[in-house]
Design a protein around this motif. Sequence first.
Motif, PDB file in Angstrom:
ATOM      1  N   ALA A  77       0.834  -1.198   0.000  1.00  0.00           N
ATOM      2  CA  ALA A  77       0.000   0.000   0.000  1.00  0.00           C
ATOM      3  C   ALA A  77       0.875   1.257   0.000  1.00  0.00           C
ATOM      4  O   ALA A  77       0.574   2.237  -0.685  1.00  0.00           O
ATOM      5  N   ILE A  78       1.970   1.235   0.748  1.00  0.00           N
ATOM      6  CA  ILE A  78       2.892   2.374   0.766  1.00  0.00           C
ATOM      7  C   ILE A  78       3.541   2.557  -0.600  1.00  0.00           C
ATOM      8  O   ILE A  78       3.697   3.679  -1.086  1.00  0.00           O
ATOM      9  N   LEU A  79       3.905   1.464  -1.247  1.00  0.00           N
ATOM     10  CA  LEU A  79       4.489   1.557  -2.586  1.00  0.00           C
ATOM     11  C   LEU A  79       3.487   2.168  -3.561  1.00  0.00           C
ATOM     12  O   LEU A  79       3.851   3.028  -4.375  1.00  0.00           O
ATOM     13  N   ALA A  80       2.232   1.749  -3.480  1.00  0.00           N
ATOM     14  CA  ALA A  80       1.204   2.309  -4.358  1.00  0.00           C
ATOM     15  C   ALA A  80       0.995   3.794  -4.073  1.00  0.00           C
ATOM     16  O   ALA A  80       0.855   4.602  -5.003  1.00  0.00           O
ATOM     17  N   ALA A  81       0.990   4.165  -2.799  1.00  0.00           N
ATOM     18  CA  ALA A  81       0.814   5.569  -2.436  1.00  0.00           C
ATOM     19  C   ALA A  81       1.999   6.398  -2.916  1.00  0.00           C
ATOM     20  O   ALA A  81       1.821   7.505  -3.448  1.00  0.00           O
ATOM     21  N   LEU A  82       3.199   5.882  -2.759  1.00  0.00           N
ATOM     22  CA  LEU A  82       4.391   6.593  -3.208  1.00  0.00           C
ATOM     23  C   LEU A  82       4.381   6.761  -4.729  1.00  0.00           C
ATOM     24  O   LEU A  82       4.747   7.822  -5.253  1.00  0.00           O
ATOM     25  N   ASP A  83       3.929   5.732  -5.437  1.00  0.00           N
ATOM     26  CA  ASP A  83       3.811   5.825  -6.888  1.00  0.00           C
ATOM     27  C   ASP A  83       2.838   6.940  -7.271  1.00  0.00           C
ATOM     28  O   ASP A  83       3.103   7.710  -8.195  1.00  0.00           O
ATOM     29  N   THR A  84       1.745   7.050  -6.548  1.00  0.00           N
ATOM     30  CA  THR A  84       0.757   8.082  -6.844  1.00  0.00           C
ATOM     31  C   THR A  84       1.318   9.472  -6.562  1.00  0.00           C
ATOM     32  O   THR A  84       1.095  10.411  -7.330  1.00  0.00           O
ATOM     33  N   VAL A  85       2.052   9.626  -5.475  1.00  0.00           N
ATOM     34  CA  VAL A  85       2.642  10.925  -5.145  1.00  0.00           C
ATOM     35  C   VAL A  85       3.647  11.337  -6.215  1.00  0.00           C
ATOM     36  O   VAL A  85       3.623  12.483  -6.700  1.00  0.00           O
ATOM     37  N   VAL A  86       4.507  10.420  -6.616  1.00  0.00           N
ATOM     38  CA  VAL A  86       5.497  10.742  -7.657  1.00  0.00           C
ATOM     39  C   VAL A  86       4.790  11.018  -8.984  1.00  0.00           C
ATOM     40  O   VAL A  86       5.182  11.919  -9.729  1.00  0.00           O
ATOM     41  N   GLY A  87       3.730  10.279  -9.266  1.00  0.00           N
ATOM     42  CA  GLY A  87       2.940  10.549 -10.469  1.00  0.00           C
ATOM     43  C   GLY A  87       2.283  11.921 -10.418  1.00  0.00           C
ATOM     44  O   GLY A  87       2.170  12.606 -11.439  1.00  0.00           O
TER      45      GLY A  87
ATOM     46  N   VAL B  82       5.875  -5.076  -9.139  1.00  0.00           N
ATOM     47  CA  VAL B  82       6.469  -4.839 -10.456  1.00  0.00           C
ATOM     48  C   VAL B  82       5.787  -3.668 -11.148  1.00  0.00           C
ATOM     49  O   VAL B  82       6.450  -2.759 -11.669  1.00  0.00           O
ATOM     50  N   ALA B  83       4.452  -3.646 -11.154  1.00  0.00           N
ATOM     51  CA  ALA B  83       3.720  -2.581 -11.847  1.00  0.00           C
ATOM     52  C   ALA B  83       4.018  -1.212 -11.235  1.00  0.00           C
ATOM     53  O   ALA B  83       4.352  -0.257 -11.952  1.00  0.00           O
ATOM     54  N   PHE B  84       3.894  -1.118  -9.924  1.00  0.00           N
ATOM     55  CA  PHE B  84       4.138   0.169  -9.279  1.00  0.00           C
ATOM     56  C   PHE B  84       5.615   0.543  -9.317  1.00  0.00           C
ATOM     57  O   PHE B  84       5.953   1.718  -9.433  1.00  0.00           O
TER      58      PHE B  84
END
Length: 125
Positions: free
Chosen positions: A34-44, A90-92
């Motif tokens: 969940a943290i990886l997904a959130a970090l991906d969203t922030v960087v996006g 992998v995706a994130f």
Amino acid sequence: MYWLPILGLAVGVGLGLVTNVVIPVAFTSYLSIAILAALDTVVGGIRASLDKTFDSAVFLSGFFTNTLVAALLAYIGNQLGVDLYLAAVVAFGVRLFQNIAVIRRHVFTLIRQRRVARRVASTKD
């Protein structure tokens, strides 16, 4: 609007450091994805801001949707005995590194533009 994702990240990190929340070991894999997904969203969000395409509604909905779907994917995989969380990692991970690369290019372009502007300004004087 590039400050909104950075502000959210700073507030989240600050709250995490100030509060003493203990996460049970059973939930660590869900939380990490969940943290990886959130970090991906922030960087996006930072990338979208630099691209001048940032939309706060898209950012917020993506933040919560990506985080929940990633944690749910990890949970379902855990229940089935299959490492489905690896697909999300992998995706994130790929998206995260792609967005960081685009941000880096934006920063280098801005630095080069400022150098050229300084040179032009110094030759006019």
